[in-house]
Design a protein around this motif. Structure first.
Motif, PDB file in Angstrom:
ATOM      1  N   TYR A 105      -8.474  32.453  -1.744  1.00 47.63           N
ATOM      2  CA  TYR A 105      -9.105  33.682  -2.219  1.00 47.63           C
ATOM      3  C   TYR A 105      -9.839  34.376  -1.080  1.00 47.63           C
ATOM      4  O   TYR A 105     -10.620  33.752  -0.352  1.00 47.63           O
ATOM      5  N   TYR A 106      -9.597  35.668  -0.969  1.00 48.33           N
ATOM      6  CA  TYR A 106     -10.375  36.509  -0.056  1.00 48.33           C
ATOM      7  C   TYR A 106     -10.617  37.847  -0.752  1.00 48.33           C
ATOM      8  O   TYR A 106      -9.674  38.552  -1.105  1.00 48.33           O
ATOM      9  N   TRP A 110      -5.721  36.960  -3.963  1.00 49.96           N
ATOM     10  CA  TRP A 110      -5.557  35.582  -4.453  1.00 49.96           C
ATOM     11  C   TRP A 110      -4.117  35.174  -4.207  1.00 49.96           C
ATOM     12  O   TRP A 110      -3.188  35.828  -4.674  1.00 49.96           O
ATOM     13  N   TYR A 111      -3.930  34.110  -3.432  1.00 51.02           N
ATOM     14  CA  TYR A 111      -2.598  33.661  -3.026  1.00 51.02           C
ATOM     15  C   TYR A 111      -2.358  32.243  -3.515  1.00 51.02           C
ATOM     16  O   TYR A 111      -3.204  31.354  -3.344  1.00 51.02           O
ATOM     17  N   TRP A 142      -3.362  35.787   7.536  1.00 47.14           N
ATOM     18  CA  TRP A 142      -4.822  35.848   7.654  1.00 47.14           C
ATOM     19  C   TRP A 142      -5.272  35.677   9.097  1.00 47.14           C
ATOM     20  O   TRP A 142      -6.243  36.281   9.521  1.00 47.14           O
ATOM     21  N   GLU A 143      -4.558  34.844   9.830  1.00 47.19           N
ATOM     22  CA  GLU A 143      -4.901  34.649  11.240  1.00 47.19           C
ATOM     23  C   GLU A 143      -4.747  35.972  12.003  1.00 47.19           C
ATOM     24  O   GLU A 143      -5.596  36.340  12.819  1.00 47.19           O
ATOM     25  N   GLN A 144      -3.673  36.698  11.711  1.00 46.99           N
ATOM     26  CA  GLN A 144      -3.461  37.994  12.354  1.00 46.99           C
ATOM     27  C   GLN A 144      -4.526  39.009  11.944  1.00 46.99           C
ATOM     28  O   GLN A 144      -4.926  39.861  12.744  1.00 46.99           O
ATOM     29  N   ARG A 145      -4.972  38.924  10.709  1.00 44.52           N
ATOM     30  CA  ARG A 145      -5.988  39.861  10.211  1.00 44.52           C
ATOM     31  C   ARG A 145      -7.413  39.409  10.550  1.00 44.52           C
ATOM     32  O   ARG A 145      -8.369  40.148  10.284  1.00 44.52           O
ATOM     33  N   ASN A 146      -7.549  38.233  11.094  1.00 40.51           N
ATOM     34  CA  ASN A 146      -8.854  37.674  11.464  1.00 40.51           C
ATOM     35  C   ASN A 146      -9.783  37.549  10.258  1.00 40.51           C
ATOM     36  O   ASN A 146     -10.956  37.921  10.301  1.00 40.51           O
ATOM     37  N   ILE A 147      -9.223  37.033   9.160  1.00 42.89           N
ATOM     38  CA  ILE A 147     -10.024  36.773   7.959  1.00 42.89           C
ATOM     39  C   ILE A 147      -9.844  35.318   7.544  1.00 42.89           C
ATOM     40  O   ILE A 147      -9.045  34.585   8.132  1.00 42.89           O
ATOM     41  N   GLY A 148     -10.573  34.905   6.523  1.00 43.55           N
ATOM     42  CA  GLY A 148     -10.464  33.541   6.013  1.00 43.55           C
ATOM     43  C   GLY A 148     -10.670  33.539   4.515  1.00 43.55           C
ATOM     44  O   GLY A 148     -10.543  34.566   3.856  1.00 43.55           O
ATOM     45  N   ALA A 149     -11.038  32.385   3.963  1.00 37.64           N
ATOM     46  CA  ALA A 149     -11.138  32.231   2.509  1.00 37.64           C
ATOM     47  C   ALA A 149     -12.590  32.252   2.050  1.00 37.64           C
ATOM     48  O   ALA A 149     -13.437  31.533   2.591  1.00 37.64           O
ATOM     49  N   HIS A 150     -12.866  33.070   1.040  1.00 36.69           N
ATOM     50  CA  HIS A 150     -14.154  32.979   0.362  1.00 36.69           C
ATOM     51  C   HIS A 150     -14.199  31.731  -0.522  1.00 36.69           C
ATOM     52  O   HIS A 150     -15.274  31.172  -0.762  1.00 36.69           O
ATOM     53  N   LYS A 151     -13.024  31.315  -0.990  1.00 37.91           N
ATOM     54  CA  LYS A 151     -12.946  30.116  -1.829  1.00 37.91           C
ATOM     55  C   LYS A 151     -11.557  29.513  -1.719  1.00 37.91           C
ATOM     56  O   LYS A 151     -10.569  30.232  -1.545  1.00 37.91           O
ATOM     57  N   ILE A 152     -11.490  28.202  -1.811  1.00 37.29           N
ATOM     58  CA  ILE A 152     -10.225  27.487  -1.955  1.00 37.29           C
ATOM     59  C   ILE A 152     -10.260  26.757  -3.290  1.00 37.29           C
ATOM     60  O   ILE A 152     -11.262  26.118  -3.630  1.00 37.29           O
ATOM     61  N   MET A 153      -9.176  26.871  -4.015  1.00 39.70           N
ATOM     62  CA  MET A 153      -9.015  26.061  -5.227  1.00 39.70           C
ATOM     63  C   MET A 153      -7.845  25.120  -4.990  1.00 39.70           C
ATOM     64  O   MET A 153      -6.695  25.559  -4.914  1.00 39.70           O
ATOM     65  N   LEU A 154      -8.145  23.842  -4.836  1.00 39.08           N
ATOM     66  CA  LEU A 154      -7.084  22.851  -4.679  1.00 39.08           C
ATOM     67  C   LEU A 154      -6.628  22.416  -6.063  1.00 39.08           C
ATOM     68  O   LEU A 154      -7.407  21.854  -6.839  1.00 39.08           O
ATOM     69  N   ASN A 182     -12.941  19.381 -12.246  1.00 41.33           N
ATOM     70  CA  ASN A 182     -12.401  18.470 -13.261  1.00 41.33           C
ATOM     71  C   ASN A 182     -11.466  17.479 -12.557  1.00 41.33           C
ATOM     72  O   ASN A 182     -11.430  17.425 -11.333  1.00 41.33           O
ATOM     73  N   ASP A 183     -10.724  16.697 -13.317  1.00 43.46           N
ATOM     74  CA  ASP A 183      -9.900  15.642 -12.716  1.00 43.46           C
ATOM     75  C   ASP A 183      -8.865  16.173 -11.729  1.00 43.46           C
ATOM     76  O   ASP A 183      -8.467  15.464 -10.797  1.00 43.46           O
ATOM     77  N   THR A 184      -8.421  17.416 -11.921  1.00 44.06           N
ATOM     78  CA  THR A 184      -7.299  17.917 -11.114  1.00 44.06           C
ATOM     79  C   THR A 184      -7.647  19.113 -10.232  1.00 44.06           C
ATOM     80  O   THR A 184      -6.783  19.614  -9.517  1.00 44.06           O
ATOM     81  N   LEU A 185      -8.903  19.569 -10.266  1.00 40.60           N
ATOM     82  CA  LEU A 185      -9.293  20.747  -9.484  1.00 40.60           C
ATOM     83  C   LEU A 185     -10.428  20.427  -8.518  1.00 40.60           C
ATOM     84  O   LEU A 185     -11.444  19.845  -8.914  1.00 40.60           O
ATOM     85  N   ILE A 186     -10.257  20.836  -7.268  1.00 36.34           N
ATOM     86  CA  ILE A 186     -11.315  20.733  -6.267  1.00 36.34           C
ATOM     87  C   ILE A 186     -11.605  22.133  -5.745  1.00 36.34           C
ATOM     88  O   ILE A 186     -10.720  22.801  -5.210  1.00 36.34           O
ATOM     89  N   GLU A 187     -12.844  22.595  -5.917  1.00 42.35           N
ATOM     90  CA  GLU A 187     -13.241  23.906  -5.411  1.00 42.35           C
ATOM     91  C   GLU A 187     -13.971  23.726  -4.089  1.00 42.35           C
ATOM     92  O   GLU A 187     -14.814  22.838  -3.939  1.00 42.35           O
ATOM     93  N   ILE A 188     -13.655  24.595  -3.147  1.00 46.69           N
ATOM     94  CA  ILE A 188     -14.194  24.477  -1.796  1.00 46.69           C
ATOM     95  C   ILE A 188     -14.781  25.816  -1.368  1.00 46.69           C
ATOM     96  O   ILE A 188     -14.144  26.859  -1.513  1.00 46.69           O
ATOM     97  N   ALA A 189     -16.000  25.786  -0.824  1.00 46.90           N
ATOM     98  CA  ALA A 189     -16.681  27.004  -0.389  1.00 46.90           C
ATOM     99  C   ALA A 189     -17.423  26.730   0.919  1.00 46.90           C
ATOM    100  O   ALA A 189     -17.658  25.571   1.277  1.00 46.90           O
TER     101      ALA A 189
END
Length: 267
Positions: A105-106, A110-111, A142-154, A182-189
């Motif tokens: 997410y940026y 959302w990809y 994203w590397e070309q645009r020089n941006i990153g993620a506000h959030k990752i949802m694994l 939950n058991d199947t989701l990891i949120e990363i910030a």
């Protein structure tokens, strides 16, 4: 006591269904919104919050997205903290041999690499639409645009999440907030942001955290609830959240936030 600011989490808290705010909540918030700032605070992306703002008639207020990684006042960006691509690549490599897809997410982007039941639910509940493309393509762009993620949802299986969570903590605990929702989701910030850090950005010089009432249900609400003047957990909240809150109101499905507002905040 009158509070200058009311901060509320959305999913499992203010929302009485998976995606919408109730007529009752709209009615109660309408009674206090002229005297109290209503700030929505969520892990959602902006598009998943704007329609709720519109329902509540508070589009003039700031929204705190991605648990504090992005703070917006209208179209103005008050704060933006991202996870850089070099770290995203390392996480992607850790997941390469496991059943784990990265939702990236940026801002309002959302990809995801492929359709899934989880993606369908997120699309339905947040009224936001993802772009389907390989994670390697997203990272390259994203590397070309020089941006990153506000959030990752694994998005994992329970087995892959069991493997990944300790690995992620070992390698990235200094740089990232890691939260297994939950058991199947990891949120990363990004580790430098939280709901509380974002709330502090919105306070005027003569405001105090004592002037704030906050509502929540989950682990990522604890810091916010522990530091404001009045903290309220919904009945369906984690036990740890209820334990540190000043009050416990009804379940979100019973309009606990609206009920508390009517009982305690409406004159």
């Amino acid at each position: 006591m009158k509070y200058k600011i009311l901060c509320s989490d959305l999913d499992g808290t203010l929302l009485s269904t998976k995606s919408n705010v109730s007529k009752y909540a709209i009615e109660q918030i309408s009674k206090i919104k002229n005297d109290t700032r209503i700030i929505l605070v969520s892990a959602r992306m902006p598009s998943g919050m704007r329609y709720i703002q519109e329902s509540l008639g508070i589009t003039n207020e700031t929204i705190i997205c991605y648990n504090g990684a992005l703070v917006l006042s209208g179209q103005q960006e008050l704060a933006s903290v991202i996870i850089p691509v070099n770290i995203l690549k390392k996480i992607y490599n850790l997941c390469s041999d496991l059943e784990a897809d990265l939702g990236l997410y940026y801002y309002n982007e959302w990809y995801v690499p492929q359709p899934s039941i989880r993606v369908e639910k997120e699309t339905k509940y947040t009224k936001s639409t993802p772009t389907f493309e390989s994670t390697s393509t997203t990272l390259s762009n994203w590397e070309q645009r020089n941006i990153g993620a506000h959030k990752i949802m694994l998005m994992c299986t329970k087995e892959s999440a069991d493997i990944l969570m300790p690995l992620l903590k070992e390698k990235f605990s200094v740089q990232l907030n890691l939260y297994r929702s939950n058991d199947t989701l990891i949120e990363i910030a990004p580790i430098s942001v939280s709901k509380l850090s974002a709330i502090k950005l919105l306070m005027d010089s003569n405001d105090s955290l004592e002037d704030i009432i906050a509502f929540g249900d989950n682990y990522n609400d604890i810091e916010m609830l522990e530091n404001v003047g009045c903290s309220v957990a919904v009945e369906n909240a984690r036990e740890e959240v209820k334990a540190i809150s000043n009050y416990v109101t009804l379940k979100n499905t019973d309009d606990g936030v609206a009920h508390f507002i009517e009982e305690h905040l409406v004159n």
